[in-house]
Design a protein around this motif. Structure first.
Motif, PDB file in Angstrom:
ATOM      1  N   ALA A 100      -3.399   8.322  17.382  1.00 49.23           N
ATOM      2  CA  ALA A 100      -1.976   8.301  17.044  1.00 49.23           C
ATOM      3  C   ALA A 100      -1.749   9.325  15.944  1.00 49.23           C
ATOM      4  N   PRO A 101      -0.596   9.979  15.931  1.00 51.65           N
ATOM      5  CA  PRO A 101      -0.315  10.948  14.859  1.00 51.65           C
ATOM      6  C   PRO A 101      -0.337  10.270  13.493  1.00 51.65           C
ATOM      7  N   VAL A 102      -1.077  10.858  12.561  1.00 45.67           N
ATOM      8  CA  VAL A 102      -1.214  10.298  11.217  1.00 45.67           C
ATOM      9  C   VAL A 102      -0.257  11.038  10.291  1.00 45.67           C
ATOM     10  N   HIS A 103       0.604  10.289   9.590  1.00 46.92           N
ATOM     11  CA  HIS A 103       1.595  10.887   8.694  1.00 46.92           C
ATOM     12  C   HIS A 103       1.227  10.755   7.227  1.00 46.92           C
ATOM     13  N   VAL A 128       0.563   5.634  10.687  1.00 45.32           N
ATOM     14  CA  VAL A 128       0.584   6.354  11.955  1.00 45.32           C
ATOM     15  C   VAL A 128       1.890   6.100  12.683  1.00 45.32           C
ATOM     16  N   GLU A 129       2.160   6.963  13.637  1.00 43.18           N
ATOM     17  CA  GLU A 129       3.327   6.832  14.501  1.00 43.18           C
ATOM     18  C   GLU A 129       2.858   6.309  15.844  1.00 43.18           C
ATOM     19  N   ALA A 130       3.276   5.102  16.192  1.00 44.61           N
ATOM     20  CA  ALA A 130       2.807   4.470  17.427  1.00 44.61           C
ATOM     21  C   ALA A 130       3.944   3.675  18.053  1.00 44.61           C
ATOM     22  N   PRO A 176       6.974   6.009  10.251  1.00 48.42           N
ATOM     23  CA  PRO A 176       5.810   6.096   9.360  1.00 48.42           C
ATOM     24  C   PRO A 176       6.242   6.368   7.916  1.00 48.42           C
ATOM     25  N   GLU A 177       5.693   5.599   6.997  1.00 45.23           N
ATOM     26  CA  GLU A 177       6.041   5.725   5.588  1.00 45.23           C
ATOM     27  C   GLU A 177       4.873   6.299   4.800  1.00 45.23           C
TER      28      GLU A 177
END
Length: 809
Positions: A100-103, A128-130, A176-177
């Motif tokens: 998942a993309p990690v922010h 992450v953005e999921a 995502p925060e």
């Protein structure tokens, strides 16, 4: 290919454990800079998506482990990978897949029992953005997923040793925060809407099941938070500029004793509802949202920053404040080194300032290409200017400057102050630079600045001519012309290819030809250049929307809305008129030294057309939504940057633009390239640079040109437009990467270097010179350098004898 122009302020940077290096997220790589010189040392390349976090491995209690891991770090990216690096050698050590993309990512200093011994255990807390559980179920059933509504942010824990997720998600959020961790690693938190969510992490013998959470509420949306280094104090900043200080948070839940909950009923100043905190204090100075909060290493001060471009230093006990003003741009992040002797602040103008603490003096600045600004004139395109000879791009900045950026070296060359005016980031836009034009050789520049009217009064258009200084990118002001076309705006400026002549076209219905002349100043006797208007032309009082000189400068083409007029620039005589285009023309350019003229229309009826000037007819045309276009100065080829979808259409695709290369004699494209972020982009032909010459195989022609594409985020790529194969895309091949100097150790690291003393010092013998009072100088000097005793005695006794003058009788 050569790429560059990445943002240095997309994520917080990080200092190395010894403070010698600064690691900065820059696109899909991490750039390592020396804090002593501000120069690039190395680059970490391995991510397939933008890097969103860099974390240096926390210092270890064991000296051997600390020395071994002193140059190691973890990075996270939107490609869904966590990568372990040795940044001293730029070596990729290990990869952990997240899927998942990690922010955002933090790695607290956590230990775990292994065979009755506490050892360092790297656990990463990632945001992450999921997809939410409902979206996953809908996707499995084949139902459509509304991504804007169903994309969720998740907080997960990953065991970096084992490379797997630990337990279930800590939390789910709308998006995502950013995660913030305390210095000790005992607490971490996020700001989500009107609440702060804080988790207590067991740093000794870590166990996922022992993590506890509290929530602190507020009436406004919270934007950032920071933990006190030693006490249970947390600060939060909101979107209105307020700062809240919660003291004694988590006493009830984190202490593990239920009896402490009775304190909730006691009087607690400023605490809302049943929030688990002792008191809450509110401070207010910022006029807009707070972007960062940071406690000093001793916990006595709190630093804050936001849109004003000012670092505010709050005294925690009294609430008194002092300021570090005039950083020139809104502030985003503040990070300090492990020993707190140096800090850095990231600004929205793509600059990272290194500060000497505690006086916050700017030591060095890491400057990237200036990011796009919100222009008051949204219809303007191609605001950037290009120096094709020297490989520079001229970019207007928010603080009324022109930044000259070397495209081959990916470094800032200089900044030219166009307007002497104080810039305040929070003020409304009242002045902006609407046009930048450079001559082919790069020795002349013209700028147009527009002052917007206030209540329909006071508008002003200023045309300025600049001469190049001692090197490329340095300019000094030559001539200022106020209201060059009365009160009408300027649509285009173009330079003559062979002499000091320029043309400016106006929406007011005329164009002016300017020439440079030398005038002798009687005050100092120096010869200075100035620009004057040589002639004025118009065509049926139509707005003049574009202008261009031919390759040899003998023909001046000016667009009168949709009609192209041809002029003799020396005699100001109309020599021809070409048939009308479909809509008003916004750009004209001659294809090299040929007789072909390219025109670009960017209205509701877009058109790219090629005209033959010799017979005053159209050769061919396309209906394209073009964002930009440019012509080669030496060949009959030109390039068009076209949008794949109509600007009024739906959401753009990932590859939302295409660059088409044409030969003016043939309507079939020679080659095409798919690009991203085409909206707001620019293109230009460049001459071969030294770094590109080193990578070629010698098969290119002597007059071959390169093409640079600058996208809407000011990231750019330089490539050969005529090569059919897809070459390897790489970072800018900079050969001036400098090795860092060894860091001082021991006494020198604290007090500085001692002056070097010469171990062997030659001492000359004291000469024997008779004197009237020699006893005053006989015994002066070092004892080991005195003359022999035999000499001393005779001299001393002789000095006691009375000397009488000899007189002639």
């Amino acid at each position: 290919m050569i790429t560059g122009g990445q943002s240095y302020v997309s994520a917080p940077p990080a200092f190395s454990a010894d403070g010698r290096f600064l690691l900065v997220c820059s696109g899909r790589s991490v750039s390592v800079f020396s804090t002593s010189t501000g120069m690039l040392v190395s680059e970490l390349e391995g991510h397939e998506g933008d890097v969103t976090a860099v974390v240096v491995v926390p210092p270890q209690s064991s000296a051997a482990a600390a020395a071994k891991l002193a140059t190691h770090c973890w990075t996270a990216g939107l490609d869904g990978f966590l990568i372990y690096w040795d940044f001293a050698t730029a070596e990729l050590v290990r990869k952990v897949k997240v899927d998942a993309p990690v922010h955002s990512m933090v790695i607290p200093n956590i230990s775990k029992k292994l065979k009755l011994t506490e050892v360092y255990a790297p656990f990463a807390f990632v945001s992450v953005e999921a997809l939410s559980n409902k979206a996953i179920q809908d996707k499995a059933k084949g139902k459509p997923v509304a991504k804007k509504k169903e994309l969720w942010g998740q907080l997960r824990i990953y065991d970096l040793w084992k490379g797997c997720q630990v337990g279930s998600e800590l939390a789910q959020t709308r998006k995502p925060e950013k995660i913030v961790v305390s210095c000790s690693g005992e607490f971490l938190g996020i700001a989500n809407k009107r609440h702060l969510y804080i988790w207590s992490i067991p740093t000794k013998d870590f166990n996922h099941d022992n993590i506890r959470k509290i929530k602190l509420g507020h009436t406004k949306k919270l934007s950032t938070l920071a933990f006190h280094p030693s006490e249970r104090i947390v600060a939060g900043g909101d979107a209105t500029g307020r700062i809240l200080i919660w003291r004694g948070f988590g006493k009830a839940k984190f202490s593990g004793t239920h009896g402490a909950k009775s304190q909730v009923d006691e009087e607690r100043d400023g605490v809302r509802g049943k929030d688990d905190a002792g008191t809450c204090t509110t401070w207010h100075w910022h006029s807009s949202g707070v972007n960062f909060l940071k406690f000093s290493s001793d916990g006595a001060y709190l630093l804050s920053g936001g849109m004003e471009g000012v670092i505010v230093v709050w005294q925690l006990d009294t609430g008194k404040r002092r300021y570090k003003p005039r950083l020139g741009s809104p502030l985003l992040f503040f990070v300090d080194s492990p020993d707190s002797s140096i800090s850095c602040v990231s600004c929205t103008n793509n600059q990272v300032h290194l500060l000497n603490m505690p006086n916050m003096e700017v030591l060095k600045t890491v400057a990237g290409i200036k990011l796009p600004i919100a222009s008051a004139d949204l219809s303007r395109r191609d605001v950037c200017g290009f120096d094709s000879t020297n490989g520079l791009v001229a970019i207007p900045t928010q603080d009324y400057c022109i930044q000259f950026y070397n495209l081959f070296e990916n470094t800032e060359v200089s900044e030219v102050q166009v307007c002497e005016r104080n810039f305040q980031p929070v003020d409304d836009i009242t002045l902006y630079i609407s046009l930048v034009s450079l001559s082919i050789g790069g020795n002349l520049m013209c700028t147009v600045e527009v002052k917007l009217p206030e209540e329909e009064l006071g508008g002003l258009v200023t045309l300025k001519f600049w001469n190049q200084g001692s090197r490329a990118g340095q300019f000094h002001l030559s001539t200022v012309i106020y209201e060059p076309h009365s009160d009408a705006g300027i649509s285009a400026v173009a330079f003559h290819p062979g002499k000091n002549m320029a043309v400016s076209s106006s929406f007011g219905g005329n164009f002016k030809v300017w020439v440079q002349s030398l005038s002798l100043q009687s005050s100092d006797g120096k010869s200075q250049s100035g620009w004057r208007c040589q002639s004025v032309g118009s065509y049926k009082k139509k707005p003049m929307t574009a202008a261009a000189f031919s390759g040899d400068g003998s023909v001046l083409a000016v667009a009168a809305e949709s009609v192209i007029t041809l002029w003799d620039p020396d005699n100001n005589a109309l020599v021809g008129v070409i048939a009308e285009a479909l809509s008003p023309i916004t750009k004209l350019s001659f294809a090299g030294d040929s007789a072909y003229l390219m025109s670009l229309s960017q209205s509701s009826k877009p058109q790219v057309a090629v005209w033959n000037v010799s017979n005053l007819s159209m050769e061919w045309s396309y209906t394209l939504f073009a964002e930009a276009a440019c012509c080669s100065s030496s060949k009959s080829e030109f390039a068009v940057l076209s949008l794949l979808s109509c600007p009024e259409g739906g959401a753009p695709a990932e590859q939302d633009g295409i660059i088409l290369i044409f030969d003016a004699e043939n309507s079939k494209p020679v080659s095409s390239w798919s690009v991203k972020k085409a909206k707001g982009g620019s293109i230009a032909f460049l001459k071969d640079g030294p770094s590109f010459d080193a990578s070629t195989d010698g098969t290119r022609g002597g007059e071959a040109s390169l093409l640079v594409y600058v996208n809407g985020s000011h990231e750019y790529v330089i490539f050969d437009p005529l090569k059919n194969e897809e070459p390897q895309i790489s970072k800018s091949t900079r050969k001036n990467i400098q090795a860092d100097e060894p860091a001082p150790i021991g006494y020198a690291s604290i007090y500085g270097e001692l002056p070097k003393l010469e171990l062997k010092k030659e001492v000359s013998d004291i000469p024997f010179i008779p004197s009237d009072r020699p006893w005053e100088t006989i015994f002066t000097g070092s004892s080991h350098a005195l003359p022999p005793l035999t000499k001393l005695c005779s001299v001393f006794l002789a000095s006691l004898l009375e000397k009488r003058p000899v007189t002639d009788e």
